[in-house]
Design a protein around this motif. Structure first.
Motif, short mmCIF file in Angstrom:
data_model
loop_
_atom_site.label_atom_id
_atom_site.label_comp_id
_atom_site.label_asym_id
_atom_site.label_seq_id
_atom_site.Cartn_x
_atom_site.Cartn_y
_atom_site.Cartn_z
N GLU A 1 -11.73 33.50 -47.62
CA GLU A 1 -10.50 32.97 -48.25
C GLU A 1 -9.82 31.93 -47.35
OE1 GLU A 1 -11.36 36.10 -48.29
OE2 GLU A 1 -11.25 36.72 -50.39
N LEU A 2 -10.24 31.81 -46.12
CA LEU A 2 -9.55 30.92 -45.19
C LEU A 2 -10.42 29.72 -44.84
CD1 LEU A 2 -8.08 33.68 -42.84
CD2 LEU A 2 -6.94 32.51 -44.74
N SER A 3 -9.91 28.52 -45.11
CA SER A 3 -10.64 27.30 -44.73
C SER A 3 -10.04 26.70 -43.46
CB SER A 3 -10.61 26.29 -45.88
OG SER A 3 -9.28 26.05 -46.29
N ALA A 4 -9.06 27.36 -42.88
CA ALA A 4 -8.56 27.06 -41.54
C ALA A 4 -7.78 28.30 -41.12
CB ALA A 4 -7.64 25.84 -41.51
N ILE A 5 -7.88 28.64 -39.86
CA ILE A 5 -7.07 29.73 -39.33
C ILE A 5 -6.98 29.62 -37.83
CG2 ILE A 5 -9.08 31.29 -39.57
CD1 ILE A 5 -6.69 33.52 -39.54
N ARG A 6 -5.75 29.53 -37.38
CA ARG A 6 -5.49 29.41 -35.95
C ARG A 6 -4.36 30.36 -35.57
NH1 ARG A 6 -6.67 25.69 -31.78
NH2 ARG A 6 -4.96 25.68 -30.31
N VAL B 1 -7.24 29.60 -30.99
CA VAL B 1 -6.08 30.35 -30.47
C VAL B 1 -5.27 29.40 -29.60
CG1 VAL B 1 -5.37 32.38 -29.12
CG2 VAL B 1 -7.56 32.41 -30.33
N ASP B 2 -3.96 29.45 -29.71
CA ASP B 2 -3.12 28.64 -28.82
C ASP B 2 -3.08 29.26 -27.42
OD1 ASP B 2 -2.52 26.88 -30.83
OD2 ASP B 2 -0.34 27.03 -30.58
N ARG C 1 -9.78 23.62 -29.09
CA ARG C 1 -9.85 22.18 -29.36
C ARG C 1 -9.58 21.82 -30.82
NH1 ARG C 1 -14.41 17.93 -27.20
NH2 ARG C 1 -13.43 16.12 -28.13
N SER C 2 -10.02 22.65 -31.74
CA SER C 2 -9.83 22.32 -33.15
C SER C 2 -8.45 22.76 -33.63
CB SER C 2 -10.89 23.02 -34.01
OG SER C 2 -10.53 22.91 -35.36
N PRO C 3 -7.75 21.90 -34.36
CA PRO C 3 -6.47 22.36 -34.93
C PRO C 3 -6.70 23.35 -36.08
CG PRO C 3 -6.95 20.12 -35.66
CD PRO C 3 -8.03 20.49 -34.67
#
Ligand SMILES: O=C(O)[C@H](O)COP(=O)(O)O
Ligand SMILES: [Mg+2]
Length: 424
Positions: free
Chosen positions: A107-112, A283-284, A277-279
């Motif tokens: 369900e997630l196409s980005a997750i940080r 993880v921050d 590296r990827s937005p």
């Protein structure tokens, strides 16, 4: 029951509310189907809760590939909380929960993972840095100001004796701190103990003659039992700083070092780009640095301003400041660590590195920035010392440098970088 709260930047083709619910379910009581045994009572007790959703954008295409697709992708910040009863204050299980399967959810196409709010109990249950900034200064015999340091370069290739020769030049020139590169640990061409013994003979001799104990962060990174043997070897020769590559040994390895170490722990974050590296995934640093500090680092690498890597100066500034903040805003021991600036650093970045922190409690490491000085390594050290002094006196380098001085030559050698910090 106290709860742990984490914030994620997510993108989804399924609607933010649904995606957040899937995330919370997968990371606590749920799975891909509702089980009869997942009763309302069990969910109330152990389920993760979606606390807040703020939409920030929409897109027509996904940021990351996924087997689930859609016409529109919503992006937003989602805050989720977990009851402490699920995992207590265990750092490995905190990682499996906050940074586990959710990175793979369809369900997630980005997750940080961008933030975590840890209850005070974490600060009490973990050892944190054993020595921190005060202990670091005490190990050196009461050092004042920032620690001016370097990395053995070439990173790899020197024998133990060649390493010790370079260390001799560095300590004689007045360096405060020397570290192995992360690539140099215990290979057959430069065995750990031979290198340690050769370098410590130089450091101990210098300390006896001058009273100044230069820190040598020897790279102990290895299997846990070998790291423990390395610590014993350090003990035998009075070595005071162990470097650990925190991503290579993991939180458990780091904690195992902390449990045995009588020396400072210098945390190197080699591999960090993979997580950061990827937005769109990762993880921050603000999150991970809390866990590394809880596990026991006294020093932690934060990259450097105008570095040789990809992070912007604002990201580096945030990272440097973060390690000087308390672990939990709710109380408990602050467990602050010393930020270590390193990566493409020269005479030019000392002043802004100091200014952005507003204090001298940092380590400034220049490898190439010292070793490549046109009139040699000793002048490389002198140029950096002079740059640090100029920063302390708040005098621009060009004004402070006398003709033909090591600093003047460094000014002519290293191009002045463009540093862009949004808050000053
Ligand atoms: O391990 C490090 O911190 C880097 O090797 C820094 O080296 P540099 O100062 O030559 O970029
Ligand atoms: Mg390196």
């Amino acid at each position: 029951m106290t709860r742990i709260t984490a914030t994620y930047d997510i993108e989804t083709p399924s609607g933010l509310a649904h995606a957040a619910a899937v995330l919370a379910g997968e990371q606590s009581t749920g799975t891909f189907v509702r089980l009869a045994s997942e009763t309302d009572e069990l969910r109330d007790r152990s389920g993760a809760r979606v606390e807040n959703i703020t939409q920030t954008a929409t897109a027509k295409t996904p940021s990351l590939p996924s087997r689930k697709t859609g016409d529109t992708y919503e992006r937003g910040l989602v805050t989720v909380s977990w009851p402490m009863g699920n995992f207590g204050t265990s750092l490995p299980t905190l990682m499996s929960t906050l940074a586990g399967n959710l990175f793979e959810l369809a369900e997630l196409s980005a997750i940080r993972l961008v933030d975590v709010d840890l209850p005070e109990q974490f600060a009490h249950d973990h050892p944190g840095p054993q020595f921190g900034v005060e202990g670091t200064r005490a190990f050196m015999g009461g050092h004042k100001g920032p620690l001016i340091g370097t990395i053995i370069k070439p990173s790899i290739g020197f024998t133990p004796d060649e390493t010790a020769d370079l260390v001799k030049t560095l300590v004689t020139a007045g360096i405060d701190f020397i570290k192995d590169d992360e690539l140099q640990a215990n290979g057959p061409d430069c065995p750990f103990e031979d290198r340690l013994n050769a370098v410590m003979r130089v450091i101990n001799d210098h300390a006896e003659r001058t009273g100044k104990r230069v820190l040598y962060a020897v790279n102990i990174t290895d299997e846990i039992d070998q790291m423990w043997r390395n610590l014993d070897a350090m003990d035998r020769v009075g070595a005071t700083c162990a470097m650990v590559c925190v991503n290579s040994v993991g939180l458990t390895g780091l904690r195992a070092v902390r449990s045995r170490s009588k020396a400072l722990i210098h945390g190197h974050r080699a591999g960090w780009g993979l997580f950061s590296r990827s937005p769109d995934i990762g993880v921050d640093f603000g999150v991970m640095q809390k866990l590394w500090r809880l596990a026991g680092v006294d020093h932690l690498h934060v990259n450097g301003l105008a570095n040789k890597f990809t992070e912007s100066d604002d990201v580096v500034a945030r990272a440097a400041r973060s390690v000087q903040q308390p672990i939990s805003k709710h109380g408990g021991p602050a467990h602050t660590a010393m930020p270590v600036y390193s990566s493409g650093q020269t005479i030019w970045q000392v002043d802004p590195a100091r200014q952005l922190l507003g204090n001298d409690d940092f380590i400034y490491c220049a490898g190439g920035g010292i070793m490549s000085h046109p009139s040699g390594v000793a002048d490389g050290v002198n140029s950096l010392r002079a740059a640090a002094e100029a920063a302390r006196l708040d005098i621009p380098l060009e004004e402070f440098a006398t003709p033909n001085s090591p600093l003047r030559k460094a000014i002519e050698t290293f191009k002045k970088p463009n540093i862009t910090l949004s808050d000053f």
